[in-house]
Each structure stands twice: as C-alpha cells, then as structure tokens.
Write a protein that holds these residues in place. Structure first.
Motif, PDB file in Angstrom:
ATOM      1  N   GLN A 107      76.148  40.387  14.384  1.00  0.00           N
ATOM      2  CA  GLN A 107      77.241  39.920  15.086  1.00  0.00           C
ATOM      3  C   GLN A 107      77.588  38.459  15.333  1.00  0.00           C
ATOM      4  O   GLN A 107      78.595  38.250  15.783  1.00  0.00           O
ATOM      5  N   HIS A 108      76.413  37.623  15.139  1.00  0.00           N
ATOM      6  CA  HIS A 108      76.499  36.160  15.275  1.00  0.00           C
ATOM      7  C   HIS A 108      77.112  35.563  13.788  1.00  0.00           C
ATOM      8  O   HIS A 108      76.183  35.380  12.892  1.00  0.00           O
ATOM      9  N   LEU A 109      78.206  35.426  13.689  1.00  0.00           N
ATOM     10  CA  LEU A 109      79.057  34.826  12.317  1.00  0.00           C
ATOM     11  C   LEU A 109      78.179  33.635  11.799  1.00  0.00           C
ATOM     12  O   LEU A 109      78.117  33.526  10.605  1.00  0.00           O
ATOM     13  N   ALA A 110      77.847  32.791  12.808  1.00  0.00           N
ATOM     14  CA  ALA A 110      77.361  31.478  12.310  1.00  0.00           C
ATOM     15  C   ALA A 110      76.040  31.718  11.747  1.00  0.00           C
ATOM     16  O   ALA A 110      75.696  30.734  10.624  1.00  0.00           O
ATOM     17  N   VAL A 111      75.078  32.638  11.764  1.00  0.00           N
ATOM     18  CA  VAL A 111      74.290  32.854  11.103  1.00  0.00           C
ATOM     19  C   VAL A 111      74.016  34.148  10.476  1.00  0.00           C
ATOM     20  O   VAL A 111      72.781  34.357   9.642  1.00  0.00           O
ATOM     21  N   ARG A 112      75.040  34.677  10.032  1.00  0.00           N
ATOM     22  CA  ARG A 112      74.956  36.274   9.281  1.00  0.00           C
ATOM     23  C   ARG A 112      74.562  35.970   8.028  1.00  0.00           C
ATOM     24  O   ARG A 112      74.039  36.618   7.328  1.00  0.00           O
ATOM     25  N   PHE A 113      75.128  34.982   7.351  1.00  0.00           N
ATOM     26  CA  PHE A 113      74.825  34.775   5.908  1.00  0.00           C
ATOM     27  C   PHE A 113      73.900  33.516   5.608  1.00  0.00           C
ATOM     28  O   PHE A 113      73.789  32.853   4.497  1.00  0.00           O
ATOM     29  N   ASP A 114      73.276  33.199   6.647  1.00  0.00           N
ATOM     30  CA  ASP A 114      72.180  31.948   6.377  1.00  0.00           C
ATOM     31  C   ASP A 114      70.874  32.445   5.808  1.00  0.00           C
ATOM     32  O   ASP A 114      70.254  33.353   6.431  1.00  0.00           O
ATOM     33  N   GLU A 115      70.430  32.221   4.738  1.00  0.00           N
ATOM     34  CA  GLU A 115      69.504  32.603   4.065  1.00  0.00           C
ATOM     35  C   GLU A 115      68.180  32.551   4.684  1.00  0.00           C
ATOM     36  O   GLU A 115      67.320  33.380   4.591  1.00  0.00           O
ATOM     37  N   ARG A 116      68.036  31.639   5.851  1.00  0.00           N
ATOM     38  CA  ARG A 116      66.593  31.460   6.593  1.00  0.00           C
ATOM     39  C   ARG A 116      66.783  32.719   7.535  1.00  0.00           C
ATOM     40  O   ARG A 116      65.505  32.992   8.088  1.00  0.00           O
ATOM     41  N   ASN A 117      67.687  33.110   7.856  1.00  0.00           N
ATOM     42  CA  ASN A 117      67.966  34.135   8.960  1.00  0.00           C
ATOM     43  C   ASN A 117      67.819  35.302   8.629  1.00  0.00           C
ATOM     44  O   ASN A 117      67.517  36.351   9.190  1.00  0.00           O
ATOM     45  N   VAL A 118      68.038  35.788   7.160  1.00  0.00           N
ATOM     46  CA  VAL A 118      67.668  36.969   6.611  1.00  0.00           C
ATOM     47  C   VAL A 118      66.818  37.120   5.641  1.00  0.00           C
ATOM     48  O   VAL A 118      66.743  35.978   4.586  1.00  0.00           O
ATOM     49  N   ASN A 119      65.696  38.192   5.829  1.00  0.00           N
ATOM     50  CA  ASN A 119      64.782  38.095   4.804  1.00  0.00           C
ATOM     51  C   ASN A 119      64.308  39.617   4.715  1.00  0.00           C
ATOM     52  O   ASN A 119      64.842  40.565   5.302  1.00  0.00           O
ATOM     53  N   GLY A 120      63.575  39.887   3.639  1.00  0.00           N
ATOM     54  CA  GLY A 120      63.133  41.255   3.503  1.00  0.00           C
ATOM     55  C   GLY A 120      62.037  41.990   4.576  1.00  0.00           C
ATOM     56  O   GLY A 120      61.249  41.253   4.836  1.00  0.00           O
ATOM     57  N   GLN A 121      62.700  43.075   4.939  1.00  0.00           N
ATOM     58  CA  GLN A 121      62.142  43.780   5.973  1.00  0.00           C
ATOM     59  C   GLN A 121      62.031  45.392   5.584  1.00  0.00           C
ATOM     60  O   GLN A 121      62.845  45.708   4.954  1.00  0.00           O
ATOM     61  N   CYS A 122      60.825  45.971   5.922  1.00  0.00           N
ATOM     62  CA  CYS A 122      60.645  47.205   5.752  1.00  0.00           C
ATOM     63  C   CYS A 122      61.808  48.191   6.691  1.00  0.00           C
ATOM     64  O   CYS A 122      62.101  47.755   7.771  1.00  0.00           O
ATOM     65  N   VAL A 123      61.707  49.324   6.355  1.00  0.00           N
ATOM     66  CA  VAL A 123      62.802  50.160   7.153  1.00  0.00           C
ATOM     67  C   VAL A 123      62.090  50.406   8.607  1.00  0.00           C
ATOM     68  O   VAL A 123      62.762  50.360   9.652  1.00  0.00           O
ATOM     69  N   ARG A 124      60.781  50.417   8.675  1.00  0.00           N
ATOM     70  CA  ARG A 124      60.205  50.663  10.057  1.00  0.00           C
ATOM     71  C   ARG A 124      60.677  49.260  10.940  1.00  0.00           C
ATOM     72  O   ARG A 124      60.904  49.766  12.093  1.00  0.00           O
ATOM     73  N   CYS A 125      60.285  48.302  10.451  1.00  0.00           N
ATOM     74  CA  CYS A 125      60.416  47.084  11.101  1.00  0.00           C
ATOM     75  C   CYS A 125      62.130  47.007  11.556  1.00  0.00           C
ATOM     76  O   CYS A 125      62.270  46.729  12.729  1.00  0.00           O
ATOM     77  N   ASN A 126      62.829  47.052  10.553  1.00  0.00           N
ATOM     78  CA  ASN A 126      64.304  46.647  10.683  1.00  0.00           C
ATOM     79  C   ASN A 126      64.974  47.574  11.465  1.00  0.00           C
ATOM     80  O   ASN A 126      65.853  47.398  12.153  1.00  0.00           O
TER      81      ASN A 126
END
Length: 117
Positions: free
Chosen positions: A48-67
């Motif tokens: 929901q925070h568009l400023a970091v929605r597409f920031d590569e540092r903010n988005v990483n691979g996560q398993c279904v359990r954690c995500n």
C-alpha cells in the motif's frame, strides 16, 4: 493507470522471484526464515506504500508460510534486511514509506520496460 500498476505488479513479482531463486527454478531461500522453498515476492513494507512498492530492497523472496501465514514475518525479515543491506537502508525504507508518491503513466511504462528486459 490501474491496469499498468497491475501489469507492473506481476512483472516485478516475476523479476524478484527470478532474482532470488536458484537458476532455472522457482525455489530459493526465504529471506525471513531461511528455508528452501517455492518463493513468493514478499514485501517488507506492505504494498500500500507506493514509495517502496517497487523498491528492489523492500521486496525479496519469501516462502508462503512467512509471507502469508505469518503476515510477512516482519521481525525476522527486518533482521535479514539489516544483515543484507545495513540498518541505514532499513531506516531509509521506513522513512520512504511515509512519503506520498503519485506515479504517472510514464513512470509505470519506464518500470515495465526495465523489468521486462
């Protein structure tokens, strides 16, 4: 704009998973718990925070359990981000989440071009 955002969400998610998974696969290590699993693109600071929605540092691979089941497993995610990028990057992401960003058609098209290559 909504259609461009949705297309970018899909493409960016695929790009993140490709970046974080083993070559020619959809599995890798979850940034939060470290288990080998099928990965999703998990956001540390929510989408929901568009400023970091597409920031590569903010988005990483996560398993279904954690995500999903642990709602991001934010505590472990934060520790992993500090280890990977440093506390200053985490602080910057936290600061950026409080900024207002309005993306234009051109912004979306630029990002779509970048992540489709």
């Amino acid at each position: 704009l909504a259609k461009l955002k949705r297309r970018l969400d899909i493409l960016f998610s695929q790009w993140i998973r490709q970046r974080d998974c083993a070559p020619n696969g959809d599995t890798g290590y979850c940034i939060s718990c470290g288990t080998w699993a099928v990965l999703q693109a998990g956001h540390f600071i929510k989408r929901q925070h568009l400023a970091v929605r597409f920031d590569e540092r903010n988005v990483n691979g996560q398993c279904v359990r954690c995500n999903h089941f642990l709602h991001g497993n934010d505590g472990e995610y934060c520790l992993a981000l500090i280890k990977r990028y440093g506390a200053s990057v985490v602080a910057e992401l936290m600061r950026l989440k409080r900024t207002t960003v309005k993306m234009t058609r051109s912004d979306y098209e630029t990002l779509l071009s970048r992540y489709s290559q």
